[in-house]
Design a protein around this motif. Structure first.
Motif, short mmCIF file in Angstrom:
data_model
loop_
_atom_site.label_atom_id
_atom_site.label_comp_id
_atom_site.label_asym_id
_atom_site.label_seq_id
_atom_site.Cartn_x
_atom_site.Cartn_y
_atom_site.Cartn_z
N SER A 98 0.82 -1.21 0.00
CA SER A 98 0.00 0.00 0.00
C SER A 98 0.86 1.26 0.00
CB SER A 98 -0.93 -0.01 1.22
OG SER A 98 -1.64 1.19 1.30
N GLU A 99 1.82 1.31 0.91
CA GLU A 99 2.66 2.51 1.02
C GLU A 99 3.57 2.68 -0.20
OE1 GLU A 99 2.41 4.95 3.30
OE2 GLU A 99 0.68 3.81 3.99
N GLN B 8 2.48 9.14 -6.07
CA GLN B 8 2.90 10.52 -5.80
C GLN B 8 4.06 10.93 -6.71
OE1 GLN B 8 3.67 10.26 -1.56
NE2 GLN B 8 2.03 11.76 -1.19
N ASN C 3 1.42 4.06 -2.95
CA ASN C 3 1.17 5.49 -2.69
C ASN C 3 2.36 6.34 -3.09
OD1 ASN C 3 -1.40 4.98 -1.69
ND2 ASN C 3 -0.73 4.99 0.45
#
Length: 87
Positions: free
Chosen positions: A27-28, A35, A31
């Motif tokens: 997930s991170e 970005q 992300n």
């Protein structure tokens, strides 16, 4: 009689911990990649950072594949131990 040095429940908890860790990393990492892809950052360091990020993503994928293999193994070991311990 041979001694068992780990509890079956500890193996299950560790397998669950691996799953949670992998989910968080995925997930991170996604992300961060999103970005980065949205940035309009274009200077000499951009390519250098992008290469390091891609290296990291490859390493994380390699780790994920190996860790994924361990989860069912740990659960099978817990089941085997429970049978051995008569639980």
């Amino acid at each position: 009689m041979a001694r068992v040095h780990v509890e079956p429940e500890d193996l299950r908890e560790f397998a669950s911990g691996i799953r949670k860790y992998l989910d968080i990393i995925e997930s991170e990492t996604n992300n961060l990649k999103i970005q980065f892809d949205r940035l309009e950052w274009d200077d000499p360091k951009t390519k250098q950072f992008e290469e390091k990020l891609e290296d990291l993503l490859r390493m994380l994928e390699f780790f994920r594949e190996g860790a994924e293999e361990q989860i069912p193994y740990l659960i099978r070991q817990a089941e085997t131990l429970e049978e051995y311990l008569g639980r």
